[in-house]
Design a protein around this motif. Structure first.
Motif, mmCIF file in Angstrom:
data_model
loop_
_atom_site.group_PDB
_atom_site.id
_atom_site.type_symbol
_atom_site.label_atom_id
_atom_site.label_comp_id
_atom_site.label_asym_id
_atom_site.label_seq_id
_atom_site.Cartn_x
_atom_site.Cartn_y
_atom_site.Cartn_z
ATOM 1 N N THR B 373 0.975 -1.214 0.089
ATOM 2 C CA THR B 373 -0.051 -0.072 -0.016
ATOM 3 C C THR B 373 0.809 1.395 -0.022
ATOM 4 O OG1 THR B 373 -0.047 -0.020 2.361
ATOM 5 C CG2 THR B 373 -1.875 -1.061 1.124
ATOM 6 N N LEU B 392 -5.002 6.719 -4.259
ATOM 7 C CA LEU B 392 -5.999 6.015 -4.892
ATOM 8 C C LEU B 392 -6.360 6.900 -6.112
ATOM 9 C CD1 LEU B 392 -8.376 4.080 -4.851
ATOM 10 C CD2 LEU B 392 -9.529 5.714 -3.272
ATOM 11 N N TRP B 400 -3.161 0.448 -5.661
ATOM 12 C CA TRP B 400 -3.964 1.457 -5.828
ATOM 13 C C TRP B 400 -4.783 1.531 -7.115
ATOM 14 C CZ3 TRP B 400 -5.414 3.339 -1.541
ATOM 15 C CH2 TRP B 400 -4.679 3.383 -0.283
#
Ligand code: SF4
Ligand code: SF4
Ligand code: SF4
Lengths: 134, 581
Positions: B373, B392, B400
């Protein structure tokens, strides 16, 4: 003599109900611009709203600029309008120091005649009719 | 006055050419939702990808737009990057009146520009402006720059995308005039795929009104109902944010990726708290005296020497749910800061919040690692979420990018489908029960606004599949009429069928008024046809396990009732689309 005063614009939510009312009731059209009062965001929606509306100059420079007498001085300030004398020259709009006169695409001027029809359509009491000495 | 034909502008970004045409059918598809579905059925290419240049991006208003208060919304339709099927999203701001005063019932954008452009429209202008220098700019900056670039004193709407749209995220929204959005199902990506950074529409025309006093009298009557009675008080008072406390009380507010449905932390993010501590002022969509837009502010110290900046952020129930309770954030200023970030990057706030809630739990379970992440996420800790939003939107790495394609797409890859809070798309903030779960999962827009299922759940109706189904179908039909006009759904109590008929009649649309019920049913079917034309199979829709574990004031979800209603609604949808048997 009563005049329209946009005295509490800090409360304005930018709904255009006043402009729509003026267009509908005074100028018999559906518009948010062809109206005596127009609402503008004062630099992006995020910083509140301004009303563009006649401040009742006495004597009124817009009437002085009008070559045909379509706009004439009104007692107590501001103007009265006789639409059929207008030649769409746009001089009045140029003469108004506060951009209170809107011109539509054909050059017809829209200016507040201080009739008060819009006041009741403001949901936040931003507008009032105020008595002035004639 | 209502014209018997639609006036439609089609702009082709590939060729740079435009065409204005008129199209019959006002009495059958009305406008708004009905017109959008009709146009999508006519123009979309089911066999091509959602981002193929040939796919249309449609904006439509209705026969009553601007003529009556709260007729202030427009409908945006497109092929969704989330499911490659028909999608509809609604927004207000100045978009509806700007289209009205440009003399258009619909705007269709096809093709793809070679370079980033802004489409600038008005009664006497159709032009494409080079926007290379706007590409990469956030949605708020883009709005500000365009306001100064497009001189002129008139009113206009500025519809634009942020980085999420440019990156074709399935969660990218279209920002409308800063505080409103075509939020859901990835409309922003469709603009991005067309290299269309923004659409600015000058509403510089006017429309004729009927002679006589009837129209003005009806207008005044409706206006009074909306402003003098208590009917709309909820919306301008605390606004939709008042629902937070109510739903938390009912044990129906999703907390921390729906691991709980109520939490004492509510006191920090209730509607009252937002009003007391952050509310700066209200604002309204053009043509709406209610003014439900709540703008909160948050100030931030950016230098030890008492140097502050402040942000103004629009808030509502759904954004507070998505970036507050769903992420375990219980301080209103922190929630506003996250919302501001979402606003800038141009994500749909509900999808983004729910996606990050899933990512947080996936990290907890070790399904993904912080290496993957690139940022640690923990419920209740704002810093991670602030860092994650641009990641994002930007699809900065494989994780993402997958998440930007939808929470379920990421869950399919990494695991964790059981706790992906996805009901067709990322859930709206109602853990109210079976009827809502089925309604959002299967519903045409996968929206909490397709039907009032969340209030049906709250009415404690008996678990009766036939009755619930009847409610869903009838409520959808009524709403479809409203969204074809195009009314704000907050005004649904004022615009009952009789009032709508009066409005149409006074504007010269007597025949439309007479056929309104029939048109409603026809449009309901038409929209389902548009959806199913791209391959939607309602029977395939699954409701994740997390929703079965939810416990509300009514107790735990009843799996049998949920399943029976799901099958019944799926069957009804097939029938409405003309494929039933
Ligand atoms: S329209 Fe302008 S110039 Fe004329 S009286 Fe009003 S404010 Fe003065
Ligand atoms: S007072 Fe009358 S003319 Fe002036 S803005 Fe209001 S409605 Fe228009
Ligand atoms: S009606 Fe009142 S609140 Fe609405 S735009 Fe006019 S002045 Fe502002």
């Amino acid at each position: 003599m009563k005049q329209l005063v946009a005295s509490r614009m800090e409360r304005c939510i930018g709904c255009h109900s006043c402009s729509l009312a003026c267009a509908r009731l005074v100028h018999k059209c559906l518009s948010w611009e062809n109206a005596g009062i127009r609402i503008q965001s004062s630099g992006g929606l995020s910083t509140g709203f301004l009303a563009k509306v006649c401040l009742t100059c006495d004597p009124p420079p817009c009437a002085a600029a009008c070559p045909t007498g379509s706009l004439k001085a009104r007692k107590g300030g501001g103007v009265v309008q006789q639409k059929k004398l207008c030649i769409q020259c746009g001089k009045c709009a140029a003469a108004c120091p506060v951009e209170a006169i809107a011109l539509d695409r054909l050059g017809n001027p829209y200016v507040c005649i201080h009739c008060g029809s819009c006041v009741d359509f403001c949901p936040h009491d931003c507008l009032e009719m105020r008595e002035v000495e004639a | 006055m209502i014209s018997p034909t639609f006036r439609i502008l089609e702009v082709n970004l590939s060729s740079g050419r435009s065409a204005i045409r008129s199209m019959p059918g006002v009495e059958t598809c009305l406008g708004g939702s009905g017109l959008a579905a009709r146009l999508h059925l006519d123009l979309a290419k089911p066999h091509l990808a959602w981002d193929d240049p040939a796919q249309p991006l449609i904006f439509a208003i209705g026969p009553l737009t601007g003529f009556f208060p709260l007729m202030s919304k427009s409908v945006c339709a497109f092929t969704s990057p989330l499911h490659s099927q028909y999608a509809e999203s609604h927004a207000g701001g100045r978009s509806a009146l700007a289209l009205r005063f440009t003399g258009l019932d619909a705007l269709i954008v096809t093709g793809r520009s070679e370079r980033p452009v802004v489409l600038h429209l008005g009664c006497n202008v159709i032009e494409l402006l080079d926007a290379g220098y706007l590409w990469g700019k956030d949605a708020l900056t883009t709005g500000k720059l365009l306001r100064s670039i497009l001189k002129g004193s008139g009113h206009r709407t500025i519809i634009r995308i942020g980085p999420a749209g440019e990156n074709k995220s399935a969660m990218a929204c279209i920002n409308v005039d800063t505080y409103r959005h075509f939020g859901r199902l990835g409309g922003g990506a469709v603009m991005g795929a067309k290299n269309l950074k923004a659409i600015a529409i000058e509403g510089n025309g006017s429309q004729d009104l009927p002679a006589g006093k009837d129209y003005s009298a009806l207008y005044a009557d409706i206006f009074r109902k909306l402003t003098d009675t208590d009917m709309m008080r909820k919306y301008h008072n605390l606004g939709t944010a008042s629902n937070l406390e109510a739903l938390n009380e009912l044990k129906a507010l999703p907390w921390r990726n729906l691991q709980a449905t109520s939490d004492p932390g509510i006191t920090g993010i209730s509607g009252q708290r937002f009003a007391d501590d952050t509310l700066l002022r209200n604002a309204a969509c053009s043509g709406c005296p209610v003014g439900c837009i709540h703008i909160g502010f948050v100030r931030e110290k950016f230098h030890a020497d008492n140097q502050y900046l402040y942000r103004q952020v629009g808030y509502d129930y759904e954004p507070i749910f998505a970036t507050g309770s769903m992420l375990g954030l219980t301080k209103a200023p922190e929630v506003l800061t996250v919302m501001d970030e979402v606003e800038k990057v141009g994500l749909d706030v509900m999808s983004a919040g729910v996606a990050l809630a899933w990512a947080t739990e996936a990290l907890e379970h070790g399904l993904v690692s912080v290496e993957q992440t690139g940022v640690g996420l923990r419920f209740g800790e704002v810093e991670g979420y602030l860092k994650a939003m641009p990641m994002l939107a930007g699809g900065v790495n494989e994780f993402w990018r997958l998440l930007a394609a939808g929470t379920m797409a990421a869950a399919r890859h990494y695991g964790g489908q059981d706790f992906a809070c996805v009901l067709g798309q990322e859930m709206a903030g109602y853990a109210t029960g079976e009827v809502f779960y089925v309604a959002q999962s299967l519903g045409l827009r996968h929206s909490h606004l397709d039907t009032g299922a969340y209030s049906y759940d709250q009415s404690n109706a008996p678990k009766d599949v036939t009755k619930a189904l009847e409610f869903l179908l009838e409520d959808e039909r009524e709403r479809v009429v409203l969204t074809s006009m195009v009314a704000c759904l907050f005004a649904r109590k004022v615009y009952d069928p009789d009032t709508l008929r009066q409005c149409l009649t006074v504007l010269g649309g007597r025949e439309i008024a007479d056929g309104l019920d029939k048109a409603g049913s026809r449009i309901q079917n038409l929209r389902w046809q548009a959806r199913i034309a791209n391959g939607y199979d309602p029977f395939q829709v699954k409701i994740p396990k997390r929703f079965l574990e939810v416990s509300t004031w009514k107790g735990q979800t009843d799996p049998q009732y949920l399943e029976n209603l799901r099958l019944a609604y799926a069957k009804a949808i097939k029938e409405m689309s003309g494929q039933g048997n």
